[in-house]
Scaffold this active site. Structure first.
Site, short mmCIF file in Angstrom:
data_model
loop_
_atom_site.label_atom_id
_atom_site.label_comp_id
_atom_site.label_asym_id
_atom_site.label_seq_id
_atom_site.Cartn_x
_atom_site.Cartn_y
_atom_site.Cartn_z
N GLU A 108 0.87 -1.27 0.17
CA GLU A 108 -0.02 0.02 0.02
C GLU A 108 0.92 1.34 0.03
O GLU A 108 0.53 2.29 -0.62
CB GLU A 108 -0.96 -0.09 1.14
N GLU A 128 -3.43 -9.78 4.04
CA GLU A 128 -4.02 -9.46 5.15
C GLU A 128 -4.95 -10.54 5.45
O GLU A 128 -5.28 -11.12 6.63
CB GLU A 128 -4.71 -8.10 5.11
#
Length: 253
Positions: A108, A128
């Site tokens: 990210e 995740e």
């Protein structure tokens, strides 16, 4: 500046290095605050033209520091988001130089940058879901803007990694190198830094912002942004330098 983040200036390029190699550069609150401060510096200092974000010890960033997470720490900065940059990147160009892993929050961070130079051995992913979490720092929102939606969906739902070759084929990164990613990023930064800083900044803004403009408003909105550039000292200097066959002396105004 926190020792968890190092900065240096090289010919108008601000190099920002996440310096937690013992933890694969996992992001902490202190590191996020230091990166945010570095981004503020990049935009504030006229002599700085481009930023590079990289990691020490052969890894870009492995994501959030899970030990800090268990202590209740959030590696974000108010108004700036994860790593001090994902929600509010700098106005000036920012290049990610990726070695090793860019995973979870590390990916990210990378996709919040404008350009990416990666080593051929780099790996990318948003794993995740494998930990019962969601890529909440922009991964599930920003990946579909940068690669095909079905591929973004696959990465988000499986948590699987892709290699540099696949990332390049998808358009997620700009350059794959067998040598130092930082050296490659410096070479790319030098090309950008050689150009008119006002023109570079506004060009970046238009590329980013125009995706959300209604089609009928695009040229009007662009005109408002480029008008000051075309009457700037730099515009006149660029034309004069071309006519006189010399390198321009940019003033940034």
């Amino acid at each position: 500046m926190s020792e968890e983040v190092l900065t240096q200036v090289d010919d108008g390029v601000l190099i920002v290095t996440i310096n937690r190699p013992e933890a694969k550069n996992a992001m902490t609150k202190a590191a996020a605050e230091a990166i945010a401060a570095a981004m503020d510096r990049l935009d504030a200092e006229d002599d700085l033209r481009v930023g590079i974000l990289t990691g020490a010890g052969g890894t870009f960033c492995s994501g959030m520091d899970l030990k800090g997470f268990l202590r209740g720490e959030t590696p974000s900065v108010e108004g700036r988001g994860f790593g001090g940059v994902v929600q509010a990147p700098p106005a000036k160009p920012l290049i990610a130089a990726v070695e090793g892993y860019a995973l979870a929050g590390g990916l990210e961070l990378m996709i919040a940058c404008d350009l990416v130079v990666a080593h051929s051995g780099a790996k990318f992913g948003v794993p995740e879901v494998k930990r019962g979490l969601v890529a909440a720092a922009g991964g599930v929102m920003m990946l579909p803007d940068q690669i095909p939606e079905r591929i973004a969906m696959e990465l988000a739902l499986t948590g699987d990694f892709i290699d540099a070759k696949r990332a390049y084929e998808l358009g997620l990164i700009n350059t794959v190198t067998d040598s130092s990613a930082l050296d490659g990023a410096k070479a790319l930064a030098a090309k950008i830094a050689a150009n008119g800083p006002l023109a570079v900044r506004v060009s970046k803004q238009i590329v980013k912002d125009s995706r959300g403009w209604p089609m009928e408003d695009r040229y009007t909105n662009q005109g408002k942004l480029i008008a000051p550039v075309f009457v700037s000292e730099d515009a006149r200097e660029g034309a004069a330098a071309f006519a006189e066959k010399r390198a321009p002396n940019w003033k940034g105004r």
